[in-house]
Design a protein around this motif. Structure first.
Motif, PDB file in Angstrom:
ATOM      1  N   UNK A   1      47.524  39.855  44.351  1.00 26.51           N
ATOM      2  CA  UNK A   1      47.518  38.396  44.242  1.00 26.51           C
ATOM      3  C   UNK A   1      47.851  38.028  42.805  1.00 26.51           C
ATOM      4  N   UNK A   2      49.019  37.398  42.580  1.00 21.55           N
ATOM      5  CA  UNK A   2      49.509  37.117  41.226  1.00 21.55           C
ATOM      6  C   UNK A   2      49.353  35.625  40.916  1.00 21.55           C
ATOM      7  N   UNK A   3      48.760  35.340  39.764  1.00 25.61           N
ATOM      8  CA  UNK A   3      48.597  33.972  39.272  1.00 25.61           C
ATOM      9  C   UNK A   3      49.202  33.879  37.876  1.00 25.61           C
ATOM     10  N   UNK A   4      49.783  32.724  37.543  1.00 25.67           N
ATOM     11  CA  UNK A   4      50.395  32.525  36.230  1.00 25.67           C
ATOM     12  C   UNK A   4      49.677  31.403  35.489  1.00 25.67           C
ATOM     13  N   UNK A   5      49.437  31.632  34.188  1.00 26.26           N
ATOM     14  CA  UNK A   5      48.811  30.593  33.363  1.00 26.26           C
ATOM     15  C   UNK A   5      49.853  29.707  32.690  1.00 26.26           C
TER      16      UNK A   5
ATOM     17  N   UNK B   1      39.767  30.970  40.120  1.00 28.83           N
ATOM     18  CA  UNK B   1      40.265  31.332  41.455  1.00 28.83           C
ATOM     19  C   UNK B   1      39.851  32.755  41.811  1.00 28.83           C
ATOM     20  N   UNK B   2      40.029  33.688  40.860  1.00 31.10           N
ATOM     21  CA  UNK B   2      39.631  35.077  41.119  1.00 31.10           C
ATOM     22  C   UNK B   2      38.122  35.198  41.288  1.00 31.10           C
ATOM     23  N   UNK B   3      37.369  34.396  40.527  1.00 29.88           N
ATOM     24  CA  UNK B   3      35.909  34.413  40.663  1.00 29.88           C
ATOM     25  C   UNK B   3      35.466  33.950  42.046  1.00 29.88           C
ATOM     26  N   UNK B   4      36.280  33.095  42.683  1.00 24.15           N
ATOM     27  CA  UNK B   4      35.907  32.562  43.996  1.00 24.15           C
ATOM     28  C   UNK B   4      36.254  33.505  45.141  1.00 24.15           C
ATOM     29  N   UNK B   5      36.985  34.587  44.830  1.00 19.58           N
ATOM     30  CA  UNK B   5      37.429  35.514  45.866  1.00 19.58           C
ATOM     31  C   UNK B   5      36.701  36.842  45.752  1.00 19.58           C
ATOM     32  N   UNK B   6      36.701  37.581  46.847  1.00 19.01           N
ATOM     33  CA  UNK B   6      36.169  38.945  46.824  1.00 19.01           C
ATOM     34  C   UNK B   6      37.343  39.881  46.604  1.00 19.01           C
ATOM     35  N   UNK B   7      37.481  40.394  45.368  1.00 22.13           N
ATOM     36  CA  UNK B   7      38.588  41.277  45.046  1.00 22.13           C
ATOM     37  C   UNK B   7      38.040  42.555  44.402  1.00 22.13           C
ATOM     38  N   UNK B   8      38.856  43.602  44.414  1.00 27.02           N
ATOM     39  CA  UNK B   8      38.399  44.901  43.891  1.00 27.02           C
ATOM     40  C   UNK B   8      38.434  44.966  42.381  1.00 27.02           C
ATOM     41  N   UNK B   9      39.423  44.312  41.770  1.00 24.63           N
ATOM     42  CA  UNK B   9      39.584  44.353  40.316  1.00 24.63           C
ATOM     43  C   UNK B   9      40.788  43.521  39.940  1.00 24.63           C
ATOM     44  N   UNK B  10      41.094  43.491  38.639  1.00 23.21           N
ATOM     45  CA  UNK B  10      42.203  42.648  38.189  1.00 23.21           C
ATOM     46  C   UNK B  10      42.892  43.252  36.970  1.00 23.21           C
ATOM     47  N   UNK B  11      44.199  42.999  36.890  1.00 26.04           N
ATOM     48  CA  UNK B  11      44.991  43.276  35.695  1.00 26.04           C
ATOM     49  C   UNK B  11      45.306  41.923  35.079  1.00 26.04           C
ATOM     50  N   UNK B  12      45.070  41.790  33.779  1.00 28.65           N
ATOM     51  CA  UNK B  12      45.226  40.479  33.139  1.00 28.65           C
ATOM     52  C   UNK B  12      45.932  40.601  31.804  1.00 28.65           C
ATOM     53  N   UNK B  13      46.925  39.739  31.586  1.00 29.17           N
ATOM     54  CA  UNK B  13      47.558  39.597  30.271  1.00 29.17           C
ATOM     55  C   UNK B  13      47.041  38.286  29.688  1.00 29.17           C
TER      56      UNK B  13
ATOM     57  N   UNK C   1      56.477  46.300  39.273  1.00 30.50           N
ATOM     58  CA  UNK C   1      56.003  47.684  39.263  1.00 30.50           C
ATOM     59  C   UNK C   1      54.596  47.789  39.857  1.00 30.50           C
ATOM     60  N   UNK C   2      53.708  46.900  39.472  1.00 27.50           N
ATOM     61  CA  UNK C   2      52.321  46.973  39.945  1.00 27.50           C
ATOM     62  C   UNK C   2      52.245  46.632  41.434  1.00 27.50           C
ATOM     63  N   UNK C   3      53.054  45.671  41.860  1.00 32.37           N
ATOM     64  CA  UNK C   3      53.074  45.319  43.285  1.00 32.37           C
ATOM     65  C   UNK C   3      53.531  46.499  44.128  1.00 32.37           C
ATOM     66  N   UNK C   4      54.555  47.221  43.649  1.00 30.20           N
ATOM     67  CA  UNK C   4      55.031  48.402  44.368  1.00 30.20           C
ATOM     68  C   UNK C   4      53.971  49.475  44.464  1.00 30.20           C
ATOM     69  N   UNK C   5      53.242  49.687  43.382  1.00 31.79           N
ATOM     70  CA  UNK C   5      52.159  50.674  43.364  1.00 31.79           C
ATOM     71  C   UNK C   5      51.030  50.248  44.301  1.00 31.79           C
ATOM     72  N   UNK C   6      50.707  48.965  44.296  1.00 33.99           N
ATOM     73  CA  UNK C   6      49.638  48.470  45.176  1.00 33.99           C
ATOM     74  C   UNK C   6      50.012  48.668  46.645  1.00 33.99           C
ATOM     75  N   UNK C   7      51.251  48.372  46.966  1.00 31.91           N
ATOM     76  CA  UNK C   7      51.703  48.534  48.345  1.00 31.91           C
ATOM     77  C   UNK C   7      51.570  49.978  48.799  1.00 31.91           C
TER      78      UNK C   7
END
Length: 336
Positions: free
Chosen positions: A90-94, A107-119, A77-83
């Motif tokens: 950019x999706x990462x799994x723990x 990894x996210x700290x090393x990149x220039x990104x606008x924001x993040x959704x995190x569970x 759902x979020x990927x569709x909205x982002x598109x």
């Protein structure tokens, strides 16, 4: 891009305009660029282009388990909205591992990104590292909050659990609550919501506990623990089981089948089993699972909308509403 400009004979500013928005250049120029792209097999480096933007076009997402149907639905759902918004997700799994979650945050700290959704994993999370990421970019927590003040979107467990508990009490024997591993705050909230509902109804609450380890293999936990209780001297404390989530319920249904117990609401059935979440496969269980449905599309939509609002707010985002809990709806099927 300089090399591509020289090869194609098109100025770099014009190429930049094209890659930002192909419709912003003249049709004849666009055709020339696309012909050169095909000829030289050129693709701009997404991350390099992103570094040059004042407002990055990348959104990060960290989830604990991509194989979990809930999180795979959220990503979809979020990927569709982002598109639709012209953003890259950019999706990462723990994988339920605190060390892997920390690596994903780094990894996210090393990149220039606008924001993040995190569970987040909750108590197992490295909170100081999450705070470092929060200091850099806006974050919205999904399904599991970090604390009572962080931006959060999730299901209102204090509405959903009473809804199905009251239904089970109305339609048959009072339910025993089958717990889930304490992987995040949902485990304790759903237990507490059941306890308070039973006390309000003047009924004795009963629990089937699970091992204290943080185990995301919910079906295995439900199956193993249900067999243990069924085979114990006292057996099951009730003929109605309310499972903390649908995946636990699936394991319990399998254990009941293994021991020859018929699940359903017909007079010849031995057990009624209900869940929580309405996972995509719950309707295809045998029998189909009675549960409370989380609104997957709304959870994804509201999470991203809240994140984009916080990105747009910039320095003023601390004044925005922080936590949103969505109500669930009862889904009655053949299992209870």
């Amino acid at each position: 891009m300089v090399e591509f400009s020289q090869l194609s004979g098109i100025s770099r500013p014009t190429l930049s305009k094209y890659f930002n928005d192909p419709t912003s250049v003249r049709p004849s120029t666009r055709a020339q660029i696309e012909k050169a792209l095909q000829r030289y097999d050129y693709r701009p480096n997404l991350f390099a282009v992103n570094l040059n933007k004042r407002r990055p076009k990348i959104i990060g997402m960290i989830v604990p388990d991509l194989t979990d149907p809930f999180f795979s639905q959220m990503v979809q759902h979020i990927e569709g909205r982002c598109k639709a918004l012209g953003l890259f997700l950019l999706v990462l799994s723990s994988r339920g591992d605190a060390k892997l979650e920390a690596r994903a945050i780094e990894t996210l700290l090393s990149l220039k990104i606008a924001g993040a959704v995190m569970a987040p994993l909750g108590q197992a999370s490295k909170v100081s590292l999450i705070h470092s990421l929060q200091a850099r970019i806006p974050i919205v927590f999904l399904d599991s909050r970090l604390d009572e003040t962080t931006p959060f979107v999730g299901t209102n467990n204090y509405q959903s659990v009473p809804l199905i508990t009251e239904y089970l009490c109305r339609t048959g024997e009072r339910p025993t609550f089958f717990e889930m591993p304490a992987v995040n705050h949902n485990a304790s909230e759903r237990r507490d919501a059941y306890l308070k509902t039973m006390e309000r109804l003047g009924l004795q609450p009963e629990f089937i506990t699970v091992p204290p380890r943080r185990d995301w293999r919910f079906e295995d936990v439900g199956y193993t623990e249900a067999l243990r209780v069924i085979d114990s001297k006292g057996g099951l404390p009730s003929r109605t089981l309310l499972c903390a989530n649908d995946r636990i319920a699936m394991g319990v249904v399998a254990a009941a089948f293994q021991r020859g117990l018929k699940v359903g609401r017909e007079p010849d059935c031995h057990l009624r089993i209900a869940g929580h979440d309405d996972q995509p496969s719950s309707r295809y269980l045998c029998p189909p699972l009675t549960t409370v449905a989380q609104e997957f599309d709304r959870l994804g939509q509201v999470s991203l909308d809240l994140l984009m609002t916080r990105i747009d707010a910039g320095e003023n985002r601390s004044t925005l509403p922080e936590q949103i809990r969505l109500d669930a709806r009862l889904v009655m099927r053949a299992s209870a």
